[in-house]
Write a protein that holds these residues in place. Structure first.
Motif, PDB file in Angstrom:
ATOM      1  N   THR A  99       3.236 -83.695   0.852  1.00 39.95           N
ATOM      2  CA  THR A  99       4.112 -82.803  -0.328  1.00 39.95           C
ATOM      3  C   THR A  99       4.718 -83.831  -1.000  1.00 39.95           C
ATOM      4  O   THR A  99       5.509 -84.672  -0.608  1.00 39.95           O
ATOM      5  N   GLY A 100       4.730 -83.499  -2.401  1.00 43.88           N
ATOM      6  CA  GLY A 100       5.155 -84.611  -3.416  1.00 43.88           C
ATOM      7  C   GLY A 100       6.836 -84.102  -3.408  1.00 43.88           C
ATOM      8  O   GLY A 100       7.342 -82.913  -3.058  1.00 43.88           O
ATOM      9  N   LYS A 101       7.480 -84.877  -3.885  1.00 46.65           N
ATOM     10  CA  LYS A 101       8.951 -84.524  -4.042  1.00 46.65           C
ATOM     11  C   LYS A 101       9.070 -83.788  -5.187  1.00 46.65           C
ATOM     12  O   LYS A 101      10.013 -82.881  -5.487  1.00 46.65           O
ATOM     13  N   ASP A 102       8.505 -83.958  -6.388  1.00 45.69           N
ATOM     14  CA  ASP A 102       8.569 -83.205  -7.635  1.00 45.69           C
ATOM     15  C   ASP A 102       7.431 -82.180  -7.526  1.00 45.69           C
ATOM     16  O   ASP A 102       6.378 -82.169  -7.570  1.00 45.69           O
ATOM     17  N   GLN A 103       8.087 -80.775  -7.360  1.00 41.15           N
ATOM     18  CA  GLN A 103       7.159 -79.386  -7.009  1.00 41.15           C
ATOM     19  C   GLN A 103       6.942 -78.827  -8.596  1.00 41.15           C
ATOM     20  O   GLN A 103       6.434 -77.744  -8.487  1.00 41.15           O
ATOM     21  N   SER A 104       7.530 -79.492  -9.570  1.00 38.13           N
ATOM     22  CA  SER A 104       7.135 -78.622 -10.923  1.00 38.13           C
ATOM     23  C   SER A 104       5.778 -79.136 -11.288  1.00 38.13           C
ATOM     24  O   SER A 104       5.240 -80.017 -11.159  1.00 38.13           O
ATOM     25  N   ARG A 105       5.259 -77.988 -12.067  1.00 37.38           N
ATOM     26  CA  ARG A 105       3.668 -78.234 -12.403  1.00 37.38           C
ATOM     27  C   ARG A 105       3.794 -79.015 -13.727  1.00 37.38           C
ATOM     28  O   ARG A 105       4.593 -78.996 -14.709  1.00 37.38           O
ATOM     29  N   HIS A 106       2.770 -79.783 -13.598  1.00 38.23           N
ATOM     30  CA  HIS A 106       2.717 -80.628 -14.961  1.00 38.23           C
ATOM     31  C   HIS A 106       1.927 -79.990 -15.886  1.00 38.23           C
ATOM     32  O   HIS A 106       0.717 -79.306 -15.598  1.00 38.23           O
ATOM     33  N   ARG A 107       2.456 -79.995 -16.962  1.00 40.04           N
ATOM     34  CA  ARG A 107       1.919 -79.310 -18.186  1.00 40.04           C
ATOM     35  C   ARG A 107       1.512 -80.133 -19.338  1.00 40.04           C
ATOM     36  O   ARG A 107       1.752 -81.418 -19.494  1.00 40.04           O
TER      37      ARG A 107
END
Length: 124
Positions: A99-107
């Motif tokens: 699981t990644g630290k940054d859970q925001s979706r890349h746009r």
């Protein structure tokens, strides 16, 4: 051909043999089809019965299970201790992820193309 030739062909016994052979061939094919249906019914009778509605799987009490989305990042590649040393296959593991630290979706960023031939001006 003349009428006499037609009468001669109609009177020949060879024509009767052809009709009898066709009739017997049809009987053989019909018998084979009846046998195949009878055999299929016997096989179907020997199969297990279909499950009852009570035996069918049901939804859990908490409801339907939904998809979970998360951003994953790959595991790091192990590094050899010396420059001359090489990594052996037993030192490597399958390429897993965590699981990644940054859970925001890349746009996609505005002004950048999403793919080759996507119509945008590309990276500027």
């Amino acid at each position: 051909m003349s009428t006499a030739a037609y009468e001669l062909l109609a009177a020949s016994s060879h024509n009767n043999l052809d009709v009898a052979a066709a009739f017997l061939g049809g009987l053989v094919i019909a018998g084979a089809l009846v046998w195949a249906i009878h055999f299929g019914m016997k096989v179907r009778d020997q199969e297990l019965p279909r499950p009852l509605p009570e035996e069918q799987p049901h939804l859990p009490a908490t409801g339907a299970v939904h998809e979970m989305r998360e951003m994953r990042e790959p595991d790091e590649m192990p590094v050899a201790s010396e420059e001359k040393e090489r990594l052996m296959p037993y030192q490597l593991h399958h390429s897993g992820s965590r699981t990644g630290k940054d859970q925001s979706r890349h746009r996609w960023l505005p002004g950048r193309s999403g793919s080759f031939g996507g119509g945008g001006i590309g990276h500027v």
